[in-house]
Every structure is written in C-alpha cells, then in structure tokens.
Design a protein around this motif. Structure first.
Motif, mmCIF file in Angstrom:
data_model
loop_
_atom_site.group_PDB
_atom_site.id
_atom_site.type_symbol
_atom_site.label_atom_id
_atom_site.label_comp_id
_atom_site.label_asym_id
_atom_site.label_seq_id
_atom_site.Cartn_x
_atom_site.Cartn_y
_atom_site.Cartn_z
ATOM 1 N N ILE A 31 18.082 5.802 -4.536
ATOM 2 C CA ILE A 31 17.179 5.743 -3.379
ATOM 3 C C ILE A 31 16.179 4.604 -3.526
ATOM 4 O O ILE A 31 15.886 3.877 -2.565
ATOM 5 C CB ILE A 31 16.455 7.094 -3.188
ATOM 6 N N ASN A 32 15.646 4.425 -4.735
ATOM 7 C CA ASN A 32 14.655 3.367 -4.932
ATOM 8 C C ASN A 32 15.268 1.978 -4.782
ATOM 9 O O ASN A 32 14.648 1.080 -4.197
ATOM 10 C CB ASN A 32 14.005 3.503 -6.310
ATOM 11 N N LEU A 33 16.503 1.799 -5.289
ATOM 12 C CA LEU A 33 17.179 0.507 -5.123
ATOM 13 C C LEU A 33 17.430 0.221 -3.647
ATOM 14 O O LEU A 33 17.207 -0.888 -3.156
ATOM 15 C CB LEU A 33 18.505 0.502 -5.891
ATOM 16 N N TRP A 34 17.881 1.246 -2.935
ATOM 17 C CA TRP A 34 18.133 1.092 -1.490
ATOM 18 C C TRP A 34 16.836 0.822 -0.739
ATOM 19 O O TRP A 34 16.778 -0.037 0.133
ATOM 20 C CB TRP A 34 18.804 2.373 -0.980
ATOM 21 N N ARG A 35 15.790 1.545 -1.107
ATOM 22 C CA ARG A 35 14.490 1.328 -0.474
ATOM 23 C C ARG A 35 14.002 -0.101 -0.729
ATOM 24 O O ARG A 35 13.495 -0.767 0.175
ATOM 25 C CB ARG A 35 13.480 2.354 -1.011
ATOM 26 N N THR A 36 14.185 -0.585 -1.951
ATOM 27 C CA THR A 36 13.764 -1.947 -2.303
ATOM 28 C C THR A 36 14.513 -2.991 -1.484
ATOM 29 O O THR A 36 13.954 -4.038 -1.137
ATOM 30 C CB THR A 36 13.984 -2.194 -3.813
ATOM 31 N N ASN A 37 15.765 -2.717 -1.141
ATOM 32 C CA ASN A 37 16.548 -3.648 -0.324
ATOM 33 C C ASN A 37 15.887 -3.917 1.030
ATOM 34 O O ASN A 37 16.123 -4.954 1.646
ATOM 35 C CB ASN A 37 17.967 -3.099 -0.084
ATOM 36 N N HIS A 38 15.062 -2.977 1.488
ATOM 37 C CA HIS A 38 14.424 -3.135 2.796
ATOM 38 C C HIS A 38 13.268 -4.141 2.778
ATOM 39 O O HIS A 38 12.797 -4.558 3.840
ATOM 40 C CB HIS A 38 13.882 -1.788 3.300
ATOM 41 N N LEU A 39 12.835 -4.512 1.580
ATOM 42 C CA LEU A 39 11.640 -5.348 1.490
ATOM 43 C C LEU A 39 11.847 -6.741 2.079
ATOM 44 O O LEU A 39 10.997 -7.242 2.820
ATOM 45 C CB LEU A 39 11.203 -5.449 0.023
ATOM 46 N N HIS A 40 12.980 -7.357 1.784
ATOM 47 C CA HIS A 40 13.232 -8.706 2.314
ATOM 48 C C HIS A 40 13.344 -8.706 3.849
ATOM 49 O O HIS A 40 12.656 -9.503 4.510
ATOM 50 C CB HIS A 40 14.492 -9.311 1.684
ATOM 51 N N PRO A 41 14.166 -7.835 4.443
ATOM 52 C CA PRO A 41 14.205 -7.779 5.911
ATOM 53 C C PRO A 41 12.835 -7.495 6.522
ATOM 54 O O PRO A 41 12.486 -8.029 7.581
ATOM 55 C CB PRO A 41 15.171 -6.631 6.200
ATOM 56 N N LEU A 42 12.065 -6.682 5.835
ATOM 57 C CA LEU A 42 10.732 -6.331 6.315
ATOM 58 C C LEU A 42 9.839 -7.567 6.403
ATOM 59 O O LEU A 42 9.140 -7.786 7.400
ATOM 60 C CB LEU A 42 10.123 -5.297 5.358
ATOM 61 N N VAL A 43 9.873 -8.379 5.370
ATOM 62 C CA VAL A 43 9.060 -9.608 5.347
ATOM 63 C C VAL A 43 9.518 -10.577 6.438
ATOM 64 O O VAL A 43 8.698 -11.167 7.149
ATOM 65 C CB VAL A 43 9.142 -10.279 3.964
ATOM 66 N N VAL A 44 10.827 -10.727 6.589
ATOM 67 C CA VAL A 44 11.369 -11.643 7.603
ATOM 68 C C VAL A 44 10.937 -11.211 9.010
ATOM 69 O O VAL A 44 10.475 -12.025 9.811
ATOM 70 C CB VAL A 44 12.912 -11.708 7.509
ATOM 71 N N LEU A 45 11.084 -9.924 9.310
ATOM 72 C CA LEU A 45 10.747 -9.435 10.645
ATOM 73 C C LEU A 45 9.232 -9.461 10.890
ATOM 74 O O LEU A 45 8.782 -9.737 12.005
ATOM 75 C CB LEU A 45 11.294 -8.027 10.843
ATOM 76 N N LYS A 46 8.458 -9.193 9.852
ATOM 77 C CA LYS A 46 7.001 -9.258 10.020
ATOM 78 C C LYS A 46 6.568 -10.696 10.310
ATOM 79 O O LYS A 46 5.718 -10.937 11.178
ATOM 80 C CB LYS A 46 6.281 -8.746 8.782
ATOM 81 N N ASN A 47 7.150 -11.661 9.611
ATOM 82 C CA ASN A 47 6.821 -13.071 9.863
ATOM 83 C C ASN A 47 7.233 -13.488 11.271
ATOM 84 O O ASN A 47 6.546 -14.279 11.927
ATOM 85 C CB ASN A 47 7.475 -13.968 8.814
ATOM 86 N N SER A 48 8.366 -12.961 11.734
ATOM 87 C CA SER A 48 8.809 -13.244 13.098
ATOM 88 C C SER A 48 7.807 -12.687 14.111
ATOM 89 O O SER A 48 7.500 -13.323 15.126
ATOM 90 C CB SER A 48 10.189 -12.614 13.330
ATOM 91 N N LEU A 49 7.272 -11.502 13.817
ATOM 92 C CA LEU A 49 6.259 -10.903 14.685
ATOM 93 C C LEU A 49 4.992 -11.764 14.724
ATOM 94 O O LEU A 49 4.408 -11.975 15.790
ATOM 95 C CB LEU A 49 5.917 -9.502 14.188
ATOM 96 N N LEU A 50 4.573 -12.262 13.578
ATOM 97 C CA LEU A 50 3.376 -13.112 13.521
ATOM 98 C C LEU A 50 3.555 -14.368 14.364
ATOM 99 O O LEU A 50 2.627 -14.799 15.061
ATOM 100 C CB LEU A 50 3.063 -13.478 12.068
ATOM 101 N N ARG A 51 4.757 -14.954 14.315
ATOM 102 C CA ARG A 51 5.031 -16.153 15.131
ATOM 103 C C ARG A 51 4.993 -15.812 16.619
ATOM 104 O O ARG A 51 4.484 -16.579 17.435
ATOM 105 C CB ARG A 51 6.386 -16.757 14.743
ATOM 106 N N LEU A 52 5.541 -14.639 16.957
ATOM 107 C CA LEU A 52 5.548 -14.220 18.359
ATOM 108 C C LEU A 52 4.122 -13.976 18.857
ATOM 109 O O LEU A 52 3.776 -14.358 19.981
ATOM 110 C CB LEU A 52 6.392 -12.952 18.514
ATOM 111 N N LEU A 53 3.304 -13.345 18.044
ATOM 112 C CA LEU A 53 1.910 -13.102 18.415
ATOM 113 C C LEU A 53 1.176 -14.413 18.689
ATOM 114 O O LEU A 53 0.413 -14.532 19.654
ATOM 115 C CB LEU A 53 1.190 -12.328 17.300
#
Length: 347
Positions: A31-53
């Motif tokens: 579960i922790n390895l799978w949860r950690t996999n979400h970190l990179h997509p999370l950063v990418v999408l958050k940065n995309s949100l910042l650009r959109l804002l």
C-alpha cells in the motif's frame, strides 16, 4: 513498481481482516509503495493547476497537496467495503482555496474547458448541492496518463472551495477531536452535527448559495438564533479554542523544504514537523509509514503534505494544528449580531 487494481484491493482486504502480523506488514508495504507512486502525478497536476490559475488571473488563498493517511484509508474502506482500495480515487489529493464564489466559479469553468492528456473522469459539485453534513466543495477526479507504467492510470483528486467553506471543513475536523467522533462522516452527537449544518447554511447565505434542504423554510434570523443557542448550550467556541496545538518548530517563511511530515500528539497538544526536499521524497514516505504503524487512535495523527512554507502549511491544513481561529471569529461575529439585533426574542 506497477500494481493492478486487484493487487491493491487484496492488500486493502488483508489490512482490514488479516490476523497475521506478517500478512499485515506485507500489505502495508504494498500500500505504501502504491501510495508513493501517486506523488509524481500529484506534483505534475498541481503545477498544471498553478499555471491555469495564473492564466485566468486568479490569486488563490492557498494551493496544497497531500498523500492520504493510512488511518483515513482504513476508515474509508471500513465504511465502503465494496469499493476496494483499488477503487479509491483520492489517495493523492490537492486543493485550491479561493477568495470567494466568483473565483470558485471562474476556476471551475476553466477546469471544465481545459484541454489535457489527463482525463477528467468525474466532477462532483458539493457547493450547490452540499453533502448531508453541510460540507461544500467541488471535486474533480483525474486519470493520470503517462508512459511510465507505475504512474499510468492512477487517480488523483482535486478539491476547490472558498475560504469560508475551508474554514467550515477545518472546524468540523477539529470538532471531531472534541467529540472523539467522525463528524465529517456524519457520525457523532446530533447536536454537534446540527450545529455545523446550521453554520453551513448561514455561510451559504453569506455567499449567496443554496442553503441545506432542511433549512429551506427557515429565515436567516432563525438560523442565527439556532447557531447562538448551540454555541451557548454546548459551549462550542470555548471547546474549540481550548484544543489548539503548538508547533515544535520556529515559525518562519524560510523553511527549506518541499514536503512536511507532521506528527500530531493529541495528548501533549503539540505537532512535530520533519522537513524533506524533493530528492528525499522516498525517505519521507518510508518514515511516514514507520510513524503510521506506531500511532495510537485518538492520541496521534501523522500526515505527509506539501506547502511552500510553514505559514502556508498551517493555512492549508489548519485542522492538523487544531486551529479554528478564523471559523471562531466568523461565528462570534454572527452571535454578536444576533444579540445586537435582538433576534433571540423573535416569535
């Protein structure tokens, strides 16, 4: 490492029902390895949100991200056993808090029309149609697209809400500590649940949004009286004021970190913060799991989050610091108006 939905759901089942320490340990590691996999997509999408804002000229009150806590994962699985861990869509979550409803609607329209390789699978509007708890926010579920198989297909959730809605949600989570229940999941003392529903409708009136269905035929004045009476009968505001925690770190905007691992001690009313940079995220997730294994229910809470500074961290996640000061100020102002205008004597 790539995990199938079946593998993850199986690990979730073992976490809930297995009596074997070895099986639970293996499940936690998966579960922790799978949860950690979400970190990179999370950063990418958050940065995309910042650009959109920036593109649509919105200055957010804050933008933050977090990986879901194991205790929250277990609780959600327990409430929804048929869902399975592999079907959970908010393991990686990020949030934008906006000044007002105007900015909220503006960002919502921009998100809906945004073109992206990452599929927007679902939008749930809890602003116009709040949950039965009074919770308001708009949720967006994205399916991440990547050439790297460990990231491809992962679900990431975005939440956007106004500052007033954020203050409400923070207070509900913090009040759950007072009542030792999950008020945000509509569990706990009826009078506390009713209080937050009333406040949700009062905040909605202020933001020119629909009140809760059960308050449809009540006036603003009647709702203010109910709010005042709950505060008086339950001593709500003093109880919320009494549980604010202190930080075991110097409060400064010059914290040299990208990720913050918060270990909240609900007995000593303090929070210890460990700081990690982007290159140390793997170490951060390992320590996250280690601490999660050792926490005791109603005594500790651990979470790994991201923010640009400690000041912004406290604004983004005030519930982790049990800080409801802005919510309290809003209620005190309403209660003062209720007394000043003598609403308590209305028929």
């Amino acid at each position: 490492m790539k995990f199938s939905r079946k593998q993850i759901s199986k690990a979730g089942e073992k976490l809930l029902v297995s009596k074997s320490d070895k099986e639970i340990e293996e499940a936690l590691n998966v579960i922790n390895l799978w949860r950690t996999n979400h970190l990179h997509p999370l950063v990418v999408l958050k940065n995309s949100l910042l650009r959109l804002l920036f593109k649509v000229n919105i200055d957010p009150k804050l933008v933050s991200q977090r990986l879901k806590r194991l205790t929250s994962i277990e609780y959600k699985l327990d409430l929804n056993p048929s869902m399975g861990l592999g079907g959970m869509q908010d393991i990686g979550g990020y949030r934008a808090v906006l000044k007002d409803v105007r900015d909220l609607n503006k960002l919502h329209n921009a998100l809906i029309s945004q073109r992206s390789i990452h599929k927007l699978e679902r939008v749930v509007d809890y602003v116009d149609e709040p949950k039965n708890t009074g919770y308001r926010s708009i949720h967006y579920i994205y399916k991440y697209s990547s050439t790297k198989e460990e990231y491809d297909g992962l679900k990431i959730e975005l939440q956007i809400r106004t500052k007033l809605q954020h203050n409400w949600a923070t207070a509900v989570e913090t009040a759950g500590i007072v009542t030792k229940t999950s008020l945000k999941s509509n569990q706990g003392p009826d009078e506390w649940l009713d209080f937050f529903k009333v406040v949700s409708s009062l905040f909605a009136i202020k933001e020119k949004l629909p009140v809760m269905k059960e308050h449809k035929y009540l006036t603003m004045e009647q709702l203010m009286v109910r709010c005042y009476n709950y505060c008086t009968d339950l001593n709500i505001l003093n109880k919320l004021k009494a549980i604010r925690v202190s930080t075991n770190r110097i409060e400064t905007d010059k914290f040299p970190g990208d990720y913050y691992l918060l270990n909240i001690d609900l007995v000593d009313m303090s929070v210890n913060i460990k700081i990690y940079n982007k290159r140390q995220f793997h170490d951060a997730t390992i320590e996250y799991l280690r601490l999660e294994k050792s926490i005791k229910e109603n005594e500790n809470a651990v979470v790994l989050v991201s923010a640009s500074s400690l000041k912004m961290l406290k604004k983004a996640y005030p519930s982790y610091f049990l800080d409801t000061s802005e919510f309290i100020q809003a209620i005190e102002k309403m209660n003062a108006n209720c007394l000043e205008r003598d609403y308590l004597h209305l028929p």
